[in-house]
Design a protein around this motif. Sequence first.
Motif: not given
Length: 321
Positions: A262-272, A254-258
């Motif tokens: 947002l639904d959340g966070f996904l893993p990522a690296t500098n390559r993005q 709920e806090k993410l939505y407000w």
Amino acid sequence: MSRLALAIPLLLLALSAHAEIVIGLVANRGVEETRLDWQPIADDLGQLLNQPARVVAVKNEAELLASFQRGEIDVLRGSSKVALSAVEGGKGEIFARLALTGRQTQYRSLLLVRRDGPASLDTLLAHRQQYRYASGNPDSTAGYLIPQYHAFVRNNVLPERFFRSVTVGNAEDNFRALVERRVDVAVSNTDDLPKLAEKYPRDYQQLRVLWQSPPFSYDPLVIRRELPAATRSRIASFFLDYGRNGPDATRAKEKLYWADQLDGFLPATNRQLREVTDLQLYDALFRLALMPELDTSQRQSREKLLYRRYDQLTALLGGAR
């Protein structure tokens, strides 16, 4: 003396253990509104780390980057262009990226007009010096770099030479300027526009999308490399688990939505960031071609510098795509 020498490192360790963690982000709506919306997430992070955490929201991405480079921000949520500067400068590294409600992981930049505006991008580009343009900040990927290249540069157009006037603002600033007829074309994106439509439903009905870009990955989260490794690891785990795991996942969702739908966070690296390096090179080369004051040797020298930086970034970000 020996006791004093022992006490000082212990005191510094205790202070660092309770130092404030700062999350910095760009406000695409009101600064205070954005800060208040994100603070509950920061509070949960602080509780996990057992140290205070707060949110800093600014309108200007250059200001956000400068604060990050000075060590005043520990976790940065900004455009890919700002993240690239943080990574290239050796101050930060990407550890996550945003996912919106419905697990959306990509967005598109948009050009908006009023219902009575030009019928298409081709129609717009056929009328030099007729329209007024509301652009995003030059440090913004969605608000500047993407439309700059995909809508304009690829059509041999530089906005600052083409439009009758160019103003700069965030998504909400540009939306309001268009509704209030202070501009004729405004940049937006598929992340912010639905939120603005919900906030200003009657005004939204006056507008339409003139153009949309190819899809791009949502904003990354960048962590300051100077933080202790254990702290970086715990912060990364917090964001990647937030709203997905644990007994408070439903409330966190709920806090993410407000905060930002947002639904959340996904893993990522500098390559993005490889998406951004290509756009920067193409934009810079086009601008270089429009500098008649340069002779052949000067132009070739600048081209070499551009390609050298591009090659260095490609290596830094994990090689060619």
